[in-house]
Design a protein around this motif. Sequence first.
Motif, PDB file in Angstrom:
ATOM      1  N   ALA A 181       9.030 -32.494  23.002  1.00  0.00           N
ATOM      2  CA  ALA A 181       8.164 -33.101  21.992  1.00  0.00           C
ATOM      3  C   ALA A 181       7.301 -32.005  21.391  1.00  0.00           C
ATOM      4  O   ALA A 181       6.586 -31.302  22.116  1.00  0.00           O
ATOM      5  N   THR A 182       7.355 -31.865  20.069  1.00  0.00           N
ATOM      6  CA  THR A 182       6.673 -30.758  19.403  1.00  0.00           C
ATOM      7  C   THR A 182       5.957 -31.224  18.144  1.00  0.00           C
ATOM      8  O   THR A 182       6.536 -31.950  17.327  1.00  0.00           O
ATOM      9  N   GLY A 183       4.692 -30.807  18.005  1.00  0.00           N
ATOM     10  CA  GLY A 183       3.960 -30.978  16.759  1.00  0.00           C
ATOM     11  C   GLY A 183       3.709 -32.412  16.358  1.00  0.00           C
ATOM     12  O   GLY A 183       3.778 -32.749  15.171  1.00  0.00           O
ATOM     13  N   ASN A 201       4.809 -29.187  23.229  1.00  0.00           N
ATOM     14  CA  ASN A 201       4.198 -28.156  22.392  1.00  0.00           C
ATOM     15  C   ASN A 201       3.382 -28.809  21.276  1.00  0.00           C
ATOM     16  O   ASN A 201       3.899 -29.670  20.564  1.00  0.00           O
ATOM     17  N   GLU A 202       2.131 -28.407  21.130  1.00  0.00           N
ATOM     18  CA  GLU A 202       1.279 -28.853  20.021  1.00  0.00           C
ATOM     19  C   GLU A 202       1.286 -30.380  19.904  1.00  0.00           C
ATOM     20  O   GLU A 202       1.466 -30.945  18.827  1.00  0.00           O
ATOM     21  N   ILE A 222      -2.659 -28.992  26.198  1.00  0.00           N
ATOM     22  CA  ILE A 222      -3.029 -30.369  26.534  1.00  0.00           C
ATOM     23  C   ILE A 222      -4.104 -30.822  25.553  1.00  0.00           C
ATOM     24  O   ILE A 222      -5.218 -30.310  25.546  1.00  0.00           O
ATOM     25  N   ASN A 223      -3.747 -31.778  24.702  1.00  0.00           N
ATOM     26  CA  ASN A 223      -4.683 -32.371  23.751  1.00  0.00           C
ATOM     27  C   ASN A 223      -4.511 -33.881  23.819  1.00  0.00           C
ATOM     28  O   ASN A 223      -3.718 -34.454  23.079  1.00  0.00           O
ATOM     29  N   THR A 294       4.701 -19.158  28.862  1.00  0.00           N
ATOM     30  CA  THR A 294       4.905 -20.316  28.010  1.00  0.00           C
ATOM     31  C   THR A 294       6.395 -20.546  27.830  1.00  0.00           C
ATOM     32  O   THR A 294       7.138 -19.614  27.565  1.00  0.00           O
ATOM     33  N   VAL A 295       6.841 -21.789  27.969  1.00  0.00           N
ATOM     34  CA  VAL A 295       8.250 -22.149  27.770  1.00  0.00           C
ATOM     35  C   VAL A 295       8.394 -22.808  26.418  1.00  0.00           C
ATOM     36  O   VAL A 295       7.722 -23.797  26.139  1.00  0.00           O
ATOM     37  N   ARG A 296       9.249 -22.260  25.578  1.00  0.00           N
ATOM     38  CA  ARG A 296       9.485 -22.826  24.247  1.00  0.00           C
ATOM     39  C   ARG A 296      10.903 -23.374  24.132  1.00  0.00           C
ATOM     40  O   ARG A 296      11.775 -22.900  24.805  1.00  0.00           O
TER      41      ARG A 296
END
Length: 296
Positions: A181-183, A201-202, A222-223, A294-296
């Motif tokens: 899950a990104t952005g 991510n983001e 984490i947001n 960091t894992v992308r």
Amino acid sequence: MTFAEKLKSARKEAKMTQEALAEKLGVSRQAITKWETDRGLPDIENMMIISNLFGISVDEFLSQEINTVKKPGYLYESVTEYDIDGKKNFDMKLGGAHTIELCTAESEKIKIIVGSDTISDINAMIKVKLDDNKSCIDVDTKRNASLTEAEAKENVFIRVILPAQFVRDVEMEANCSQFLATGINCTKIEFDGRVRDVTLNELTARLEINCNLDMHIAANDINGCISLNQLSATSVITVPENACFKTLIKGIGNSVHYKKDGVSCDDFSDAESENIIELNGLKSELVIERTERTVR
């Protein structure tokens, strides 16, 4: 042979599991899986370690990658698009796949890409159905009876691109090896089903994962809230060195432990933080590990 094939072959010849290799490199098992399925390459530091570990030069490992321009995407793809005119909830039943990716784009469309490098008639094997029910978009994938669940989980990749400005809540049912899950900035994302590896991510949302498998979650930031609901499972969340969050333990017989760079340590959560890592369910264990990688 590609780098992915060479790495997998070298690891097996050394009688080494993905977990053992990941531990030697200080990365997640998900990263090893990603490299061995041709979804990415290690950074130069890890490439040098891999080279020394297996006695294979970096040039030899990368010979085909250097001489071959890889076509973006998959060999075979099915693309479904639909225009959206306002804020929506998204309810998705995606079935079995190797990898499911959820991301956003600055557009007014939802776009679902079903890809495979081995299933040439992917358009016929998996059909995507979209229903617009005013406040909610329903997305369903229907697998042809001749394509088994096992084959789908090995060879099918699904990417869902949501219109960033129109996302309210997301509910997803799936059975996959990897979930990315990104952005995404929304109220809530709920994942129901089975998954081993999760990468975030983001992400700004309350993410709820209902899964009884042992999971590895790479939370690169984490947001909001990451909430796990598990039954008799042992899972790991890796977080960045500077991550700030508080930990909540609910349910019955659950426990949370902490590590830094693979070594057990004291609780490093912050009771005053607005961000949350939460463990729910029954008789489950969660390890929260701080890492510089960091894992992308």
